[in-house]
Design a protein around this motif. Sequence first.
Motif, PDB file in Angstrom:
ATOM      1  N   GLY A 119       4.429   1.846  15.753  1.00  0.00           N
ATOM      2  CA  GLY A 119       3.558   2.951  16.132  1.00  0.00           C
ATOM      3  C   GLY A 119       3.038   3.749  14.953  1.00  0.00           C
ATOM      4  N   LYS A 120       2.986   3.106  13.765  1.00  0.00           N
ATOM      5  CA  LYS A 120       2.554   3.804  12.563  1.00  0.00           C
ATOM      6  C   LYS A 120       1.428   3.028  11.879  1.00  0.00           C
ATOM      7  CE  LYS A 120       7.139   5.727  11.585  1.00  0.00           C
ATOM      8  NZ  LYS A 120       8.228   5.828  10.581  1.00  0.00           N
ATOM      9  N   SER A 121       0.658   3.745  11.087  1.00  0.00           N
ATOM     10  CA  SER A 121      -0.378   3.121  10.268  1.00  0.00           C
ATOM     11  C   SER A 121       0.031   3.232   8.807  1.00  0.00           C
ATOM     12  CB  SER A 121      -1.736   3.796  10.485  1.00  0.00           C
ATOM     13  OG  SER A 121      -2.668   3.336   9.512  1.00  0.00           O
ATOM     14  N   TYR A 122       0.552   2.136   8.251  1.00  0.00           N
ATOM     15  CA  TYR A 122       0.906   2.159   6.839  1.00  0.00           C
ATOM     16  C   TYR A 122      -0.340   2.274   5.964  1.00  0.00           C
ATOM     17  CZ  TYR A 122       5.649   0.762   8.190  1.00  0.00           C
ATOM     18  OH  TYR A 122       6.906   0.723   8.734  1.00  0.00           O
ATOM     19  N   LEU A 123      -1.470   1.854   6.510  1.00  0.00           N
ATOM     20  CA  LEU A 123      -2.723   1.968   5.772  1.00  0.00           C
ATOM     21  C   LEU A 123      -3.039   3.428   5.475  1.00  0.00           C
ATOM     22  CD1 LEU A 123      -5.205   0.406   4.689  1.00  0.00           C
ATOM     23  CD2 LEU A 123      -6.278   0.781   6.916  1.00  0.00           C
ATOM     24  N   GLN A 124      -2.677   4.301   6.385  1.00  0.00           N
ATOM     25  CA  GLN A 124      -2.938   5.731   6.206  1.00  0.00           C
ATOM     26  C   GLN A 124      -2.222   6.272   4.970  1.00  0.00           C
ATOM     27  OE1 GLN A 124      -1.891   8.150   9.571  1.00  0.00           O
ATOM     28  NE2 GLN A 124      -2.535  10.055   8.607  1.00  0.00           N
ATOM     29  N   TYR A 125      -1.010   5.760   4.695  1.00  0.00           N
ATOM     30  CA  TYR A 125      -0.253   6.228   3.542  1.00  0.00           C
ATOM     31  C   TYR A 125      -0.970   5.890   2.236  1.00  0.00           C
ATOM     32  CZ  TYR A 125       3.489   6.575   7.006  1.00  0.00           C
ATOM     33  OH  TYR A 125       4.238   6.881   8.122  1.00  0.00           O
ATOM     34  N   VAL A 126      -1.763   4.806   2.271  1.00  0.00           N
ATOM     35  CA  VAL A 126      -2.444   4.340   1.065  1.00  0.00           C
ATOM     36  C   VAL A 126      -3.803   5.008   0.886  1.00  0.00           C
ATOM     37  CG1 VAL A 126      -3.379   2.307  -0.129  1.00  0.00           C
ATOM     38  CG2 VAL A 126      -1.283   2.110   1.231  1.00  0.00           C
ATOM     39  N   LEU A 127      -4.539   5.199   1.989  1.00  0.00           N
ATOM     40  CA  LEU A 127      -5.934   5.632   1.898  1.00  0.00           C
ATOM     41  C   LEU A 127      -6.213   7.015   2.450  1.00  0.00           C
ATOM     42  CD1 LEU A 127      -7.758   2.328   2.988  1.00  0.00           C
ATOM     43  CD2 LEU A 127      -7.317   3.148   0.672  1.00  0.00           C
ATOM     44  N   ASP A 128      -5.193   7.724   2.875  1.00  0.00           N
ATOM     45  CA  ASP A 128      -5.409   8.988   3.572  1.00  0.00           C
ATOM     46  C   ASP A 128      -6.234   9.977   2.751  1.00  0.00           C
ATOM     47  OD1 ASP A 128      -5.136  10.780   5.740  1.00  0.00           O
ATOM     48  OD2 ASP A 128      -3.535  11.826   4.695  1.00  0.00           O
ATOM     49  N   GLU A 129      -5.977  10.065   1.447  1.00  0.00           N
ATOM     50  CA  GLU A 129      -6.702  11.022   0.619  1.00  0.00           C
ATOM     51  C   GLU A 129      -8.170  10.637   0.478  1.00  0.00           C
ATOM     52  OE1 GLU A 129      -4.811  11.531  -3.095  1.00  0.00           O
ATOM     53  OE2 GLU A 129      -2.943  12.332  -2.278  1.00  0.00           O
ATOM     54  N   ALA A 130      -8.439   9.326   0.438  1.00  0.00           N
ATOM     55  CA  ALA A 130      -9.810   8.855   0.247  1.00  0.00           C
ATOM     56  C   ALA A 130     -10.597   8.830   1.551  1.00  0.00           C
ATOM     57  CB  ALA A 130      -9.795   7.459  -0.382  1.00  0.00           C
ATOM     58  N   VAL A 131      -9.906   8.533   2.671  1.00  0.00           N
ATOM     59  CA  VAL A 131     -10.587   8.391   3.964  1.00  0.00           C
ATOM     60  C   VAL A 131      -9.814   9.173   5.023  1.00  0.00           C
ATOM     61  CG1 VAL A 131     -11.580   6.764   5.610  1.00  0.00           C
ATOM     62  CG2 VAL A 131     -11.196   6.049   3.243  1.00  0.00           C
ATOM     63  N   PRO A 132     -10.016  10.491   5.123  1.00  0.00           N
ATOM     64  CA  PRO A 132      -9.301  11.272   6.133  1.00  0.00           C
ATOM     65  C   PRO A 132      -9.787  10.947   7.544  1.00  0.00           C
ATOM     66  CG  PRO A 132     -10.891  12.648   4.975  1.00  0.00           C
ATOM     67  CD  PRO A 132     -10.874  11.338   4.265  1.00  0.00           C
ATOM     68  N   LEU A 133      -8.867  10.503   8.396  1.00  0.00           N
ATOM     69  CA  LEU A 133      -9.195  10.131   9.775  1.00  0.00           C
ATOM     70  C   LEU A 133      -8.174  10.728  10.731  1.00  0.00           C
ATOM     71  CD1 LEU A 133      -9.895   6.278   9.423  1.00  0.00           C
ATOM     72  CD2 LEU A 133     -11.614   8.078   9.673  1.00  0.00           C
ATOM     73  N   GLU A 134      -8.574  10.831  11.988  1.00  0.00           N
ATOM     74  CA  GLU A 134      -7.617  11.172  13.032  1.00  0.00           C
ATOM     75  C   GLU A 134      -6.646  10.010  13.205  1.00  0.00           C
ATOM     76  OE1 GLU A 134      -9.826  11.961  16.556  1.00  0.00           O
ATOM     77  OE2 GLU A 134     -10.790  13.765  15.760  1.00  0.00           O
ATOM     78  N   ARG A 135      -5.487  10.288  13.789  1.00  0.00           N
ATOM     79  CA  ARG A 135      -4.471   9.248  13.950  1.00  0.00           C
ATOM     80  C   ARG A 135      -5.008   8.053  14.731  1.00  0.00           C
ATOM     81  NH1 ARG A 135      -0.640   7.201  17.248  1.00  0.00           N
ATOM     82  NH2 ARG A 135       1.309   6.509  16.262  1.00  0.00           N
ATOM     83  N   ALA A 136      -5.754   8.306  15.793  1.00  0.00           N
ATOM     84  CA  ALA A 136      -6.300   7.204  16.596  1.00  0.00           C
ATOM     85  C   ALA A 136      -7.205   6.317  15.750  1.00  0.00           C
ATOM     86  CB  ALA A 136      -7.072   7.765  17.789  1.00  0.00           C
ATOM     87  N   GLY A 137      -7.971   6.931  14.851  1.00  0.00           N
ATOM     88  CA  GLY A 137      -8.838   6.163  13.969  1.00  0.00           C
ATOM     89  C   GLY A 137      -8.056   5.287  13.015  1.00  0.00           C
ATOM     90  N   TRP A 138      -6.967   5.838  12.477  1.00  0.00           N
ATOM     91  CA  TRP A 138      -6.131   5.052  11.572  1.00  0.00           C
ATOM     92  C   TRP A 138      -5.522   3.852  12.297  1.00  0.00           C
ATOM     93  CZ3 TRP A 138      -6.649   4.823   6.766  1.00  0.00           C
ATOM     94  CH2 TRP A 138      -6.951   5.947   5.994  1.00  0.00           C
ATOM     95  N   MET A 139      -5.096   4.032  13.523  1.00  0.00           N
ATOM     96  CA  MET A 139      -4.483   2.928  14.260  1.00  0.00           C
ATOM     97  C   MET A 139      -5.495   1.818  14.525  1.00  0.00           C
ATOM     98  SD  MET A 139      -1.358   3.808  14.426  1.00  0.00           S
ATOM     99  CE  MET A 139      -0.644   2.667  15.641  1.00  0.00           C
ATOM    100  N   ILE A 140      -6.712   2.201  14.892  1.00  0.00           N
ATOM    101  CA  ILE A 140      -7.753   1.196  15.136  1.00  0.00           C
ATOM    102  C   ILE A 140      -8.112   0.474  13.842  1.00  0.00           C
ATOM    103  CG2 ILE A 140     -10.166   0.875  15.805  1.00  0.00           C
ATOM    104  CD1 ILE A 140      -9.816   3.270  17.705  1.00  0.00           C
ATOM    105  N   LEU A 141      -8.311   1.247  12.766  1.00  0.00           N
ATOM    106  CA  LEU A 141      -8.671   0.647  11.481  1.00  0.00           C
ATOM    107  C   LEU A 141      -7.572  -0.281  10.985  1.00  0.00           C
ATOM    108  CD1 LEU A 141     -10.675   0.485   9.144  1.00  0.00           C
ATOM    109  CD2 LEU A 141      -9.527   2.465   8.112  1.00  0.00           C
TER     110      LEU A 141
END
Length: 203
Positions: A119-141
């Motif tokens: 239930g987590k997006s590891y991608l968010q940990y890498v790109l969060d600063e460059a591409v701020p998204l809502e949690r739902a967006g991170w899960m889809i991406l």
Amino acid sequence: MAEKRKINAGLKLALELGPIVAFFVAYVRLRDRTFTIAGTEYEGFVLATAGFIPLLLITTAILWVLTRHVSKMQIATAVLVVVFGGLTVWLNDERFFKMKPTAIYTLFAAVLGVGLLRGKSYLQYVLDEAVPLERAGWMILTRRLMLFFVGLAVLNEVIWRTMSTDMWVNFKTFGLTVAIFAFFMAQGRLFKRYGLEDGKRDG
């Protein structure tokens, strides 16, 4: 823990893509030649690979010195380059280096898949600063990128096993770079729908 430093975007891009471009240039110049070293014959592809390994490690080290940060993906890539590139040079067999993108993209897909199962997006940990998204967006991406990596791994296997080395080198140098760029460009609607302004959505 050292604080991250920002560097010129052009310099960062040059350090990240430089080794790939250098490998391509070396391969084009050496592909039709054979070299005898310590009684063993090596084709140009193997020597280009031998040069790529230290160059990638050097540019990764420079990135760390300049930014005090290297992503886990970059570290994993460097490790796999050393392993598969080293096997190619040691065993004088180009197939190992050709398998490297398959291993890299399979590993990335597996890591992202494990995160999704939790239930987590590891991608968010890498790109969060460059591409701020809502949690739902991170899960889809993350789900899309996982499937994309699986596709790249399969495509790499098909190309290196069924096509010429020239075709594989062009695919590795240009095809993969263009494909990744095109993937993120195609996510424009997702970024627009789930993007956060200044890290926080109004309302």
